[in-house]
Design an enzyme around this catalytic site. Structure first.
Site, PDB file in Angstrom:
ATOM      1  N   ASP A   1       0.850  -1.207   0.000  1.00  0.00           N
ATOM      2  CA  ASP A   1       0.000   0.000   0.000  1.00  0.00           C
ATOM      3  C   ASP A   1       0.874   1.241   0.000  1.00  0.00           C
ATOM      4  O   ASP A   1       1.992   1.229   0.535  1.00  0.00           O
ATOM      5  CB  ASP A   1      -0.910   0.010   1.244  1.00  0.00           C
ATOM      6  CG  ASP A   1      -1.927   1.145   1.181  1.00  0.00           C
ATOM      7  OD1 ASP A   1      -2.665   1.241   0.176  1.00  0.00           O
ATOM      8  OD2 ASP A   1      -1.970   1.958   2.129  1.00  0.00           O
TER       9      ASP A   1
ATOM     10  N   GLU B   1       0.803   5.578   0.723  1.00  0.00           N
ATOM     11  CA  GLU B   1       0.160   6.864   1.030  1.00  0.00           C
ATOM     12  C   GLU B   1       0.819   7.872   0.097  1.00  0.00           C
ATOM     13  O   GLU B   1       1.986   7.713  -0.281  1.00  0.00           O
ATOM     14  CB  GLU B   1       0.345   7.256   2.503  1.00  0.00           C
ATOM     15  CG  GLU B   1      -0.191   6.234   3.497  1.00  0.00           C
ATOM     16  CD  GLU B   1      -1.616   5.783   3.243  1.00  0.00           C
ATOM     17  OE1 GLU B   1      -2.427   6.596   2.759  1.00  0.00           O
ATOM     18  OE2 GLU B   1      -1.928   4.605   3.485  1.00  0.00           O
TER      19      GLU B   1
ATOM     20  N   HIS C   1      -5.400   4.410   6.470  1.00  0.00           N
ATOM     21  CA  HIS C   1      -4.586   5.426   5.806  1.00  0.00           C
ATOM     22  C   HIS C   1      -3.201   5.586   6.427  1.00  0.00           C
ATOM     23  O   HIS C   1      -2.598   6.642   6.372  1.00  0.00           O
ATOM     24  CB  HIS C   1      -5.311   6.778   5.767  1.00  0.00           C
ATOM     25  CG  HIS C   1      -6.688   6.675   5.184  1.00  0.00           C
ATOM     26  ND1 HIS C   1      -6.921   6.164   3.918  1.00  0.00           N
ATOM     27  CD2 HIS C   1      -7.899   6.999   5.703  1.00  0.00           C
ATOM     28  CE1 HIS C   1      -8.224   6.192   3.692  1.00  0.00           C
ATOM     29  NE2 HIS C   1      -8.835   6.680   4.753  1.00  0.00           N
TER      30      HIS C   1
ATOM     31  N   ASP D   1      -3.003  -0.379   6.509  1.00  0.00           N
ATOM     32  CA  ASP D   1      -3.830  -0.781   5.356  1.00  0.00           C
ATOM     33  C   ASP D   1      -3.384  -2.127   4.790  1.00  0.00           C
ATOM     34  O   ASP D   1      -4.208  -2.949   4.384  1.00  0.00           O
ATOM     35  CB  ASP D   1      -3.781   0.306   4.264  1.00  0.00           C
ATOM     36  CG  ASP D   1      -4.547   1.564   4.671  1.00  0.00           C
ATOM     37  OD1 ASP D   1      -5.360   1.500   5.610  1.00  0.00           O
ATOM     38  OD2 ASP D   1      -4.326   2.621   4.044  1.00  0.00           O
TER      39      ASP D   1
END
Ligand code: DCM
Ligand code: MG
Ligand code: MG
Length: 219
Positions: A15, A17, A182, A187
């Site tokens: 994942d 950000e 987040h 995540d």
């Protein structure tokens, strides 16, 4: 039908950000790898003991959008002392993937539309267009969960319009919201926990749907 007969040996839940949705740059990345056999022996709801994880915070070169800062708690100030997405980051990521049993498959939620092209764009900024090793694949878990929900063995939800946002996938499996969201590693853990609810079905879908990692770049 699979376009490559080999069974994926390492699943790497992944994942990002980012600075937001507009020409995004990475602010945090997280990888959590698990061996196929370990994954298949996972118990629903129990985070597996044997994983390899990499989490890096990255200083972006642009302003982080207010909404992105609000939800990720990452801003230009608290990331100021982190290194940018430089060659060290590129090498760490490639070395991390390289030490896993091949073939490796990255698994990201909405990855074909978001995480994979953004990671490839950061690599391209560093090295130009790269030829990634042919034994690194990628799949989008959103499509996998959507397909699994339509399989004959699933509860009959055909007439209900389901959301496949990760938090909703997790909620349907565990009956509660994820504790953290987040934050890249949080995540990734939510994604892995969702996948191990039905490990055989999930791995089978990974084998059948894995595309070369740079597929997005080349398509
Ligand atoms: N993002 C955003 N606004 C939202 C949701 C996400 O700007 N409402 C951006 C910033 C996040 C990135 O997408 O860092 C990845 O989202 P996620 O945390 O769902 O992986
Ligand atoms: Mg995400
Ligand atoms: Mg995230």
């Amino acid at each position: 039908m699979s376009s490559h007969p080999q069974a994926i040996k390492s699943l790497v839940f992944f994942d990002l950000e980012t600075t937001g949705f507009k020409d995004p740059e990475i602010t945090e990345l997280s990888f959590c790898s698990i061996d196929r056999s370990q994954f298949l022996n996972c118990q629903r709801g129990e985070f597996p003991r044997i994983t390899n994880r990499l989490n890096l915070c990255i200083k972006p070169s642009k302003q982080i959008e207010p909404k992105a800062s609000e939800i990720t708690k990452l801003d230009n100030c608290n990331l100021d002392h982190q290194s940018p997405f430089d060659e060290d980051v590129g090498n760490i990521v490639l070395s991390f993937l390289n030490r896993l049993k091949k073939p490796v498959c990255l698994v990201a939620h909405n990855g074909f539309k978001f995480d994979f092209p953004i990671l490839l764009a950061e690599f391209s900024r560093l090295y130009g267009i790269m030829d990634f090793p042919s034994d690194i694949f990628s799949v989008d878990s959103l499509a996998i969960f959507r397909n699994l929900s339509q399989s004959p063995s699933s509860p009959n939800l055909k007439n209900i319009r389901l959301s496949f946002a990760l938090k909703n996938v997790y909620y349907r499996i565990y009956g509660r919201d994820p504790e953290e969201r987040h934050e890249a590693e949080a995540d990734v853990k939510v994604l892995l926990l969702s996948a191990i609810a039905t490990p055989e079905e999930f791995v089978d879908a990974v084998d059948r749907n894995a595309k070369p990692f740079d597929f997005v770049q080349k398509s």
